[in-house]
Design an enzyme around this catalytic site. Structure first.
Site, PDB file in Angstrom:
ATOM      1  N   SER A  33      38.466  -7.463 -21.224  1.00  0.00           N
ATOM      2  CA  SER A  33      39.035  -6.410 -20.862  1.00  0.00           C
ATOM      3  C   SER A  33      39.891  -5.571 -21.890  1.00  0.00           C
ATOM      4  O   SER A  33      40.878  -6.456 -22.503  1.00  0.00           O
ATOM      5  CB  SER A  33      39.773  -6.412 -19.722  1.00  0.00           C
ATOM      6  OG  SER A  33      38.909  -7.108 -18.459  1.00  0.00           O
ATOM      7  N   HIS A  70      32.496  -3.066 -16.952  1.00  0.00           N
ATOM      8  CA  HIS A  70      31.885  -3.756 -17.947  1.00  0.00           C
ATOM      9  C   HIS A  70      30.510  -3.356 -18.403  1.00  0.00           C
ATOM     10  O   HIS A  70      29.645  -3.476 -17.478  1.00  0.00           O
ATOM     11  CB  HIS A  70      31.730  -5.477 -17.447  1.00  0.00           C
ATOM     12  CG  HIS A  70      32.984  -6.256 -17.847  1.00  0.00           C
ATOM     13  ND1 HIS A  70      33.181  -7.348 -18.572  1.00  0.00           N
ATOM     14  CD2 HIS A  70      34.248  -6.143 -17.107  1.00  0.00           C
ATOM     15  CE1 HIS A  70      34.355  -7.822 -18.671  1.00  0.00           C
ATOM     16  NE2 HIS A  70      35.258  -6.872 -17.792  1.00  0.00           N
ATOM     17  N   HIS A  92      30.616 -13.317 -15.489  1.00  0.00           N
ATOM     18  CA  HIS A  92      31.711 -14.186 -14.988  1.00  0.00           C
ATOM     19  C   HIS A  92      31.306 -14.909 -13.685  1.00  0.00           C
ATOM     20  O   HIS A  92      30.111 -14.420 -12.890  1.00  0.00           O
ATOM     21  CB  HIS A  92      32.944 -13.090 -14.306  1.00  0.00           C
ATOM     22  CG  HIS A  92      33.433 -12.337 -15.205  1.00  0.00           C
ATOM     23  ND1 HIS A  92      33.007 -10.981 -15.601  1.00  0.00           N
ATOM     24  CD2 HIS A  92      34.970 -12.118 -16.219  1.00  0.00           C
ATOM     25  CE1 HIS A  92      33.737 -10.347 -16.427  1.00  0.00           C
ATOM     26  NE2 HIS A  92      34.877 -11.221 -16.817  1.00  0.00           N
ATOM     27  N   TYR A  94      32.565 -15.141 -10.862  1.00  0.00           N
ATOM     28  CA  TYR A  94      32.653 -14.617  -9.543  1.00  0.00           C
ATOM     29  C   TYR A  94      31.750 -13.527  -9.172  1.00  0.00           C
ATOM     30  O   TYR A  94      31.375 -13.116  -8.255  1.00  0.00           O
ATOM     31  CB  TYR A  94      33.990 -13.936  -9.473  1.00  0.00           C
ATOM     32  CG  TYR A  94      34.319 -12.912 -10.362  1.00  0.00           C
ATOM     33  CD1 TYR A  94      35.301 -13.102 -11.302  1.00  0.00           C
ATOM     34  CD2 TYR A  94      33.665 -11.720 -10.394  1.00  0.00           C
ATOM     35  CE1 TYR A  94      35.512 -12.170 -12.332  1.00  0.00           C
ATOM     36  CE2 TYR A  94      34.093 -10.734 -11.289  1.00  0.00           C
ATOM     37  CZ  TYR A  94      35.055 -11.003 -12.230  1.00  0.00           C
ATOM     38  OH  TYR A  94      35.053  -9.921 -13.351  1.00  0.00           O
ATOM     39  N   GLU A  95      30.826 -13.169 -10.289  1.00  0.00           N
ATOM     40  CA  GLU A  95      29.820 -12.306  -9.806  1.00  0.00           C
ATOM     41  C   GLU A  95      28.638 -12.843  -9.391  1.00  0.00           C
ATOM     42  O   GLU A  95      27.689 -12.220  -8.882  1.00  0.00           O
ATOM     43  CB  GLU A  95      29.135 -11.715 -11.271  1.00  0.00           C
ATOM     44  CG  GLU A  95      30.162 -10.763 -12.100  1.00  0.00           C
ATOM     45  CD  GLU A  95      29.649 -10.229 -13.556  1.00  0.00           C
ATOM     46  OE1 GLU A  95      28.732  -9.443 -13.555  1.00  0.00           O
ATOM     47  OE2 GLU A  95      30.362 -10.749 -14.447  1.00  0.00           O
ATOM     48  N   ALA A 122      41.473 -10.974 -20.791  1.00  0.00           N
ATOM     49  CA  ALA A 122      42.559 -10.756 -19.968  1.00  0.00           C
ATOM     50  C   ALA A 122      43.102 -11.803 -19.139  1.00  0.00           C
ATOM     51  O   ALA A 122      42.321 -12.571 -18.610  1.00  0.00           O
ATOM     52  CB  ALA A 122      42.363  -9.467 -19.182  1.00  0.00           C
ATOM     53  N   MET A 225      39.725 -15.762 -15.587  1.00  0.00           N
ATOM     54  CA  MET A 225      38.543 -16.329 -14.875  1.00  0.00           C
ATOM     55  C   MET A 225      37.323 -16.238 -15.708  1.00  0.00           C
ATOM     56  O   MET A 225      36.276 -16.150 -15.266  1.00  0.00           O
ATOM     57  CB  MET A 225      38.085 -14.943 -13.758  1.00  0.00           C
ATOM     58  CG  MET A 225      39.228 -14.667 -12.653  1.00  0.00           C
ATOM     59  SD  MET A 225      38.958 -13.439 -11.707  1.00  0.00           S
ATOM     60  CE  MET A 225      40.396 -13.471 -10.710  1.00  0.00           C
ATOM     61  N   SER A 226      37.519 -16.493 -16.988  1.00  0.00           N
ATOM     62  CA  SER A 226      36.413 -16.601 -17.881  1.00  0.00           C
ATOM     63  C   SER A 226      36.882 -17.557 -18.911  1.00  0.00           C
ATOM     64  O   SER A 226      37.641 -18.726 -18.820  1.00  0.00           O
ATOM     65  CB  SER A 226      36.476 -15.214 -18.528  1.00  0.00           C
ATOM     66  OG  SER A 226      37.301 -15.042 -19.417  1.00  0.00           O
ATOM     67  N   ASN A 249      49.324  -9.092 -16.891  1.00  0.00           N
ATOM     68  CA  ASN A 249      50.332  -9.053 -16.029  1.00  0.00           C
ATOM     69  C   ASN A 249      51.036 -10.219 -15.815  1.00  0.00           C
ATOM     70  O   ASN A 249      50.652 -11.390 -16.437  1.00  0.00           O
ATOM     71  CB  ASN A 249      49.631  -8.798 -14.297  1.00  0.00           C
ATOM     72  CG  ASN A 249      48.424  -9.442 -14.388  1.00  0.00           C
ATOM     73  OD1 ASN A 249      48.208 -10.520 -14.803  1.00  0.00           O
ATOM     74  ND2 ASN A 249      47.379  -8.746 -13.493  1.00  0.00           N
ATOM     75  N   HIS A 263      43.317  -5.047 -10.378  1.00  0.00           N
ATOM     76  CA  HIS A 263      42.375  -5.014 -11.607  1.00  0.00           C
ATOM     77  C   HIS A 263      42.644  -3.721 -12.299  1.00  0.00           C
ATOM     78  O   HIS A 263      42.575  -3.743 -13.516  1.00  0.00           O
ATOM     79  CB  HIS A 263      40.819  -4.787 -10.999  1.00  0.00           C
ATOM     80  CG  HIS A 263      39.671  -4.822 -11.884  1.00  0.00           C
ATOM     81  ND1 HIS A 263      39.706  -5.878 -13.134  1.00  0.00           N
ATOM     82  CD2 HIS A 263      38.794  -3.944 -12.315  1.00  0.00           C
ATOM     83  CE1 HIS A 263      38.420  -5.505 -13.776  1.00  0.00           C
ATOM     84  NE2 HIS A 263      38.132  -4.440 -13.500  1.00  0.00           N
TER      85      HIS A 263
HETATM   86  N1  LIG Z   1      47.098 -13.426 -12.167  1.00  0.00           N
HETATM   87  C1  LIG Z   1      45.996 -13.008 -13.091  1.00  0.00           C
HETATM   88  N2  LIG Z   1      46.187 -11.868 -13.742  1.00  0.00           N
HETATM   89  C2  LIG Z   1      44.936 -11.571 -14.500  1.00  0.00           C
HETATM   90  N3  LIG Z   1      44.742 -10.706 -15.331  1.00  0.00           N
HETATM   91  C3  LIG Z   1      43.638 -10.622 -15.835  1.00  0.00           C
HETATM   92  N4  LIG Z   1      42.964 -11.816 -15.349  1.00  0.00           N
HETATM   93  C4  LIG Z   1      41.639 -12.103 -15.547  1.00  0.00           C
HETATM   94  C5  LIG Z   1      40.839 -11.920 -14.521  1.00  0.00           C
HETATM   95  N5  LIG Z   1      40.164 -10.431 -14.648  1.00  0.00           N
HETATM   96  C6  LIG Z   1      39.439  -9.950 -13.509  1.00  0.00           C
HETATM   97  C7  LIG Z   1      40.147  -9.263 -12.301  1.00  0.00           C
HETATM   98  O1  LIG Z   1      40.978  -8.181 -13.365  1.00  0.00           O
HETATM   99  C8  LIG Z   1      38.038  -9.157 -14.170  1.00  0.00           C
HETATM  100  O2  LIG Z   1      37.202  -9.866 -14.770  1.00  0.00           O
HETATM  101  C9  LIG Z   1      43.617 -12.293 -14.375  1.00  0.00           C
HETATM  102  C10 LIG Z   1      43.743 -13.499 -13.447  1.00  0.00           C
HETATM  103  O3  LIG Z   1      42.774 -13.979 -13.408  1.00  0.00           O
HETATM  104  N6  LIG Z   1      44.808 -13.723 -12.898  1.00  0.00           N
END
Ligand SMILES: Nc1nc2ncn(CCNC(CO)CO)c2c(=O)[nH]1
Length: 295
Positions: A33, A70, A92, A94-95, A122, A225-226, A249, A263
């Protein structure tokens, strides 16, 4: 779902791609992202010159992205004078894809000839010194999903890609990390560029407070998550790896926080940082290609 693809099926995909582009990439980039997987205009992938864009659905048997925002395509071209291939949109767990399928593009890029993979993502900042908008150079990962045996290399091994039992103690190339810190200083980014340990959870839910407290105790600096499974796949077939997390975040580690992870903020921070990411990654591509040419 379909049983694991054979080596021959992956060769079919890379052969198809070799007929569709004259670019022979030496560096592969996975755009997380903020790197053009969501916002296209002005993202790194959009600054690739002589770009040839091949949508995932055009590539025989290639998976297709399903995450809102995406856009799934491979972008072949040049960054500076370096031939690259960028994944705009990744897969991912989760998909609903098994990990081997999420990582299939890594093996296809290996067959296209890449020597280096730059994996960006991200992530939530768990290290209290991290701020939203920081970049974390990944110096190691904890394969949380692998602890439960969920691993992209699970099942029969094909020696044509790599060994049955690959080592992971040098997964994140030391030389690349030194270069990344040097370039950060040169670009006056050293106040926002950190270095730390990344872990990947399956998702799609964000973490509980108790889970984040546990991860913090075991030395995790950023949560996503990747990336972990993609890096394992890359190391298995001897691709050199550089990982970079955009901290989008702050992980919520107490029960009285008035916010919840979402998200939207992930995408917003990605948008905010895409110009800086574009410049930084373009410099790293140039520096990494330079040292690889000397080998
Ligand atoms: N606490 C937390 N903050 C995050 N910011 C981005 N991602 C990566 C996952 N991104 C997902 C949902 O935005 C989309 O692939 C995360 C995560 O997994 N956990």
């Amino acid at each position: 779902g379909h049983k694991m693809y054979s080596y021959e099926m992956l060769v079919e995909m890379s052969d198809y791609l070799l007929t569709k582009t004259k670019i022979r990439p030496i560096i592969g980039i996975i755009c997380g992202s903020g790197m053009g997987s969501y916002w296209k205009d002005g993202s790194l992938a959009e600054t690739i010159t002589d770009a040839e864009k091949i949508p995932y659905e055009e590539i025989p048997n290639f998976p297709v992205s399903t995450v809102e925002g995406h856009h799934g395509r491979l972008v072949f071209g040049r960054l500076g004078d370096v031939p690259v291939v960028a994944m705009q949109g990744r897969f991912h767990y989760y998909e609903g894809y098994p990990l081997w399928k999420c990582c299939l593009p890594i093996r296809v890029m290996k067959l296209l000839g890449i020597k280096t993979l730059i994996a960006t993502n991200a992530a939530g900042g768990l290290n209290p010194n991290y701020k939203i908008g920081d970049l974390m150079i990944v110096n190691d990962h904890i394969n949380m999903m692998g602890f439960a045996g969920n691993n992209p290399l699970h099942g029969p091994n094909d020696e044509r890609f790599g060994p049955r039992f690959p080592p992971m103690n040098k997964a994140y190339n030391y030389e690349y990390r030194q270069i990344a810190k040097k370039v950060a200083k040169e670009l006056k980014l050293d106040n926002i560029v950190k270095e730390g340990v990344y872990t990947c959870l399956g998702g799609p839910n964000f973490e509980t407070v108790a889970e984040l407290r546990m991860l913090k105790m075991v030395g995790v600096d950023a949560v996503g998550m990747s990336t972990v499974h993609e890096v394992i796949t890359a190391r298995h077939c001897d691709i050199k790896v550089f990982g970079l997390s955009l901290i989008t975040n702050e992980c919520i580690t107490n029960y009285d926080a008035d916010t919840e992870a979402n998200h939207e903020e992930v995408l917003d921070v990605g948008r905010m940082r895409q110009e800086l990411l574009r410049e930084y990654i373009a410099r790293l591509v140039s520096e990494f290609a330079k040292i690889e040419r000397t080998k």
